[in-house]
Design a protein around this motif. Structure first.
Motif, PDB file in Angstrom:
ATOM      1  N   PRO A  89      74.730 -14.449  82.121  1.00 11.08           N
ATOM      2  CA  PRO A  89      73.844 -13.287  82.046  1.00 11.08           C
ATOM      3  C   PRO A  89      72.589 -13.549  82.876  1.00 11.08           C
ATOM      4  O   PRO A  89      72.214 -14.694  83.118  1.00 11.08           O
ATOM      5  CB  PRO A  89      73.507 -13.170  80.564  1.00 11.08           C
ATOM      6  CG  PRO A  89      73.957 -14.426  79.931  1.00 11.08           C
ATOM      7  CD  PRO A  89      74.886 -15.125  80.857  1.00 11.08           C
ATOM      8  N   VAL A  90      71.958 -12.473  83.327  1.00  7.25           N
ATOM      9  CA  VAL A  90      70.744 -12.569  84.131  1.00  7.25           C
ATOM     10  C   VAL A  90      69.560 -12.181  83.244  1.00  7.25           C
ATOM     11  O   VAL A  90      69.530 -11.092  82.686  1.00  7.25           O
ATOM     12  CB  VAL A  90      70.823 -11.651  85.367  1.00  7.25           C
ATOM     13  CG1 VAL A  90      69.514 -11.644  86.123  1.00  7.25           C
ATOM     14  CG2 VAL A  90      71.969 -12.082  86.276  1.00  7.25           C
ATOM     15  N   THR A  91      68.620 -13.102  83.105  1.00  6.56           N
ATOM     16  CA  THR A  91      67.417 -12.855  82.316  1.00  6.56           C
ATOM     17  C   THR A  91      66.258 -12.621  83.273  1.00  6.56           C
ATOM     18  O   THR A  91      66.045 -13.405  84.193  1.00  6.56           O
ATOM     19  CB  THR A  91      67.094 -14.055  81.410  1.00  6.56           C
ATOM     20  OG1 THR A  91      68.217 -14.303  80.568  1.00  6.56           O
ATOM     21  CG2 THR A  91      65.867 -13.795  80.554  1.00  6.56           C
ATOM     22  N   VAL A  92      65.522 -11.539  83.049  1.00  4.22           N
ATOM     23  CA  VAL A  92      64.382 -11.227  83.912  1.00  4.22           C
ATOM     24  C   VAL A  92      63.169 -10.943  83.034  1.00  4.22           C
ATOM     25  O   VAL A  92      63.281 -10.328  81.977  1.00  4.22           O
ATOM     26  CB  VAL A  92      64.692 -10.032  84.855  1.00  4.22           C
ATOM     27  CG1 VAL A  92      64.928  -8.763  84.082  1.00  4.22           C
ATOM     28  CG2 VAL A  92      63.592  -9.836  85.870  1.00  4.22           C
ATOM     29  N   LEU A 132      51.128  -9.771  89.485  1.00  2.35           N
ATOM     30  CA  LEU A 132      52.494  -9.645  88.985  1.00  2.35           C
ATOM     31  C   LEU A 132      53.184 -10.990  89.045  1.00  2.35           C
ATOM     32  O   LEU A 132      53.039 -11.729  90.026  1.00  2.35           O
ATOM     33  CB  LEU A 132      53.304  -8.655  89.829  1.00  2.35           C
ATOM     34  CG  LEU A 132      52.784  -7.229  89.930  1.00  2.35           C
ATOM     35  CD1 LEU A 132      53.665  -6.419  90.862  1.00  2.35           C
ATOM     36  CD2 LEU A 132      52.735  -6.579  88.559  1.00  2.35           C
ATOM     37  N   GLN A 133      53.915 -11.304  88.008  1.00  7.45           N
ATOM     38  CA  GLN A 133      54.761 -12.493  88.024  1.00  7.45           C
ATOM     39  C   GLN A 133      56.139 -12.056  87.543  1.00  7.45           C
ATOM     40  O   GLN A 133      56.273 -11.478  86.462  1.00  7.45           O
ATOM     41  CB  GLN A 133      54.223 -13.610  87.144  1.00  7.45           C
ATOM     42  CG  GLN A 133      55.044 -14.881  87.301  1.00  7.45           C
ATOM     43  CD  GLN A 133      54.517 -16.038  86.485  1.00  7.45           C
ATOM     44  OE1 GLN A 133      54.254 -15.879  85.305  1.00  7.45           O
ATOM     45  NE2 GLN A 133      54.372 -17.186  87.119  1.00  7.45           N
ATOM     46  N   VAL A 134      57.148 -12.331  88.376  1.00  7.57           N
ATOM     47  CA  VAL A 134      58.525 -11.981  88.057  1.00  7.57           C
ATOM     48  C   VAL A 134      59.320 -13.277  87.965  1.00  7.57           C
ATOM     49  O   VAL A 134      59.236 -14.126  88.859  1.00  7.57           O
ATOM     50  CB  VAL A 134      59.134 -11.066  89.137  1.00  7.57           C
ATOM     51  CG1 VAL A 134      60.522 -10.621  88.734  1.00  7.57           C
ATOM     52  CG2 VAL A 134      58.242  -9.865  89.407  1.00  7.57           C
ATOM     53  N   ARG A 135      60.067 -13.424  86.880  1.00 11.36           N
ATOM     54  CA  ARG A 135      60.901 -14.612  86.672  1.00 11.36           C
ATOM     55  C   ARG A 135      62.335 -14.177  86.454  1.00 11.36           C
ATOM     56  O   ARG A 135      62.582 -13.199  85.742  1.00 11.36           O
ATOM     57  CB  ARG A 135      60.391 -15.399  85.462  1.00 11.36           C
ATOM     58  CG  ARG A 135      58.991 -15.935  85.641  1.00 11.36           C
ATOM     59  CD  ARG A 135      58.480 -16.632  84.379  1.00 11.36           C
ATOM     60  NE  ARG A 135      58.335 -15.755  83.237  1.00 11.36           N
ATOM     61  CZ  ARG A 135      57.287 -14.973  83.013  1.00 11.36           C
ATOM     62  NH1 ARG A 135      56.290 -14.947  83.880  1.00 11.36           N
ATOM     63  NH2 ARG A 135      57.223 -14.224  81.929  1.00 11.36           N
ATOM     64  N   LEU A 136      63.272 -14.927  87.059  1.00 12.30           N
ATOM     65  CA  LEU A 136      64.685 -14.581  86.941  1.00 12.30           C
ATOM     66  C   LEU A 136      65.504 -15.840  86.707  1.00 12.30           C
ATOM     67  O   LEU A 136      65.346 -16.829  87.413  1.00 12.30           O
ATOM     68  CB  LEU A 136      65.154 -13.873  88.217  1.00 12.30           C
ATOM     69  CG  LEU A 136      66.570 -13.333  88.171  1.00 12.30           C
ATOM     70  CD1 LEU A 136      66.576 -11.930  88.715  1.00 12.30           C
ATOM     71  CD2 LEU A 136      67.488 -14.195  89.001  1.00 12.30           C
ATOM     72  N   ALA A 137      66.356 -15.794  85.686  1.00 11.65           N
ATOM     73  CA  ALA A 137      67.280 -16.899  85.392  1.00 11.65           C
ATOM     74  C   ALA A 137      68.692 -16.352  85.507  1.00 11.65           C
ATOM     75  O   ALA A 137      69.015 -15.323  84.908  1.00 11.65           O
ATOM     76  CB  ALA A 137      67.036 -17.444  83.994  1.00 11.65           C
ATOM     77  N   ASP A 138      69.524 -17.045  86.290  1.00  7.76           N
ATOM     78  CA  ASP A 138      70.886 -16.559  86.501  1.00  7.76           C
ATOM     79  C   ASP A 138      71.955 -17.631  86.285  1.00  7.76           C
ATOM     80  O   ASP A 138      73.087 -17.487  86.723  1.00  7.76           O
ATOM     81  CB  ASP A 138      71.028 -15.965  87.898  1.00  7.76           C
ATOM     82  CG  ASP A 138      70.737 -16.955  89.004  1.00  7.76           C
ATOM     83  OD1 ASP A 138      70.349 -18.099  88.706  1.00  7.76           O
ATOM     84  OD2 ASP A 138      70.902 -16.589  90.182  1.00  7.76           O
TER      85      ASP A 138
END
Length: 175
Positions: A89-92, A132-138
Motif C-alpha cells: 500500500p502507498v501511504t502519503v 509544505l511537506q509531503v511524505r510517501l511510503a511505498d
C-alpha cells in the motif's frame, strides 16, 4: 376549405410550433449558461491538489523454487523463481505549515492487489506563503518514508498547486 388548404394550414402551424419550442429551448440554454454564476474558490483562497497513481513495491522478495517444490507442480507452472504479484500500500502524508493536513493509506487496485494505488485530495488554503511537506511510503518491508519533499511555496489567490509523484522526475513534484 379543401384538403390541400388544410394540409398547408397544418404545415404552417407545425412549423410555427417548432420555431416557438426551439426558441424556448435556446432561451433556456442561454439563461442557464450565464446564471447562476459559479466561483470555484473564494478570491482570497488557493487550492492544493494531491493527485497521483503509483505502484508500490512488491510485498516480499522473489524466492528460488527448490527441485522438490518444482517436482510437485504441473509442468506448465514450473518457474524456477517465484515472485509475488501483490504490491505494498502507498501511504502519503501532507503537512501544511507544520501541521498534519492529510494522511491516507491507498491500497493497490486489482483482484490480486497488483495494480496502482491512487490518491486524490483537494485542500483549500489561504492565499500566501506556506511550508509544505509531503511524505510517501511505498514499501511495506521498510519502515519510514522513502520519498520526502519539503518546500516553501507562495500561492496567489485562486491559484491551484498540484502535488504529483513521478519517479522519472525524481519523486514528488509540485506544479
Amino acid at each position: 376549405m379543401s384538403s390541400s388548404q388544410k394540409r398547408e394550414a397544418t404545415s404552417v402551424r407545425s412549423i410555427a410550433g417548432q420555431i416557438f419550442f426551439y426558441g424556448l429551448f435556446i432561451a433556456f440554454i442561454g439563461v442557464f449558461s450565464r446564471w447562476p454564476s459559479y466561483q470555484a474558490l473564494a478570491p482570497d483562497r488557493a487550492l492544493v491538489k494531491l493527485s497521483f497513481s503509483h505502484h508500490g513495491k512488491p510485498v516480499s522478495d522473489c524466492h528460488q523454487t527448490s527441485a522438490a517444490e518444482l517436482a510437485k507442480l504441473p509442468p506448465n507452472m514450473r518457474a524456477p523463481v517465484r515472485c509475488p504479484r501483490e504490491r505494498s500500500p502507498v501511504t502519503v502524508e501532507l503537512d501544511v505549515d507544520g501541521a498534519l493536513a492529510y494522511r491516507h493509506v491507498a491500497l493497490p487496485s486489482g483482484i490480486s492487489r497488483d495494480g496502482a494505488a491512487s490518491v486524490y485530495h483537494r485542500l483549500e488554503v489561504p492565499a500566501g506563503q506556506h511550508r509544505l511537506q509531503v511524505r510517501l511510503a511505498d514499501d511495506a518491508r521498510v519502515s519510514g518514508f522513502a520519498h520526502v519533499r519539503d518546500a516553501t511555496v507562495t500561492l496567489a489567490p485562486t491559484q491551484i498547486l498540484v502535488i504529483d509523484f513521478d519517479s522519472a522526475k525524481g519523486g514528488i513534484t509540485l506544479q
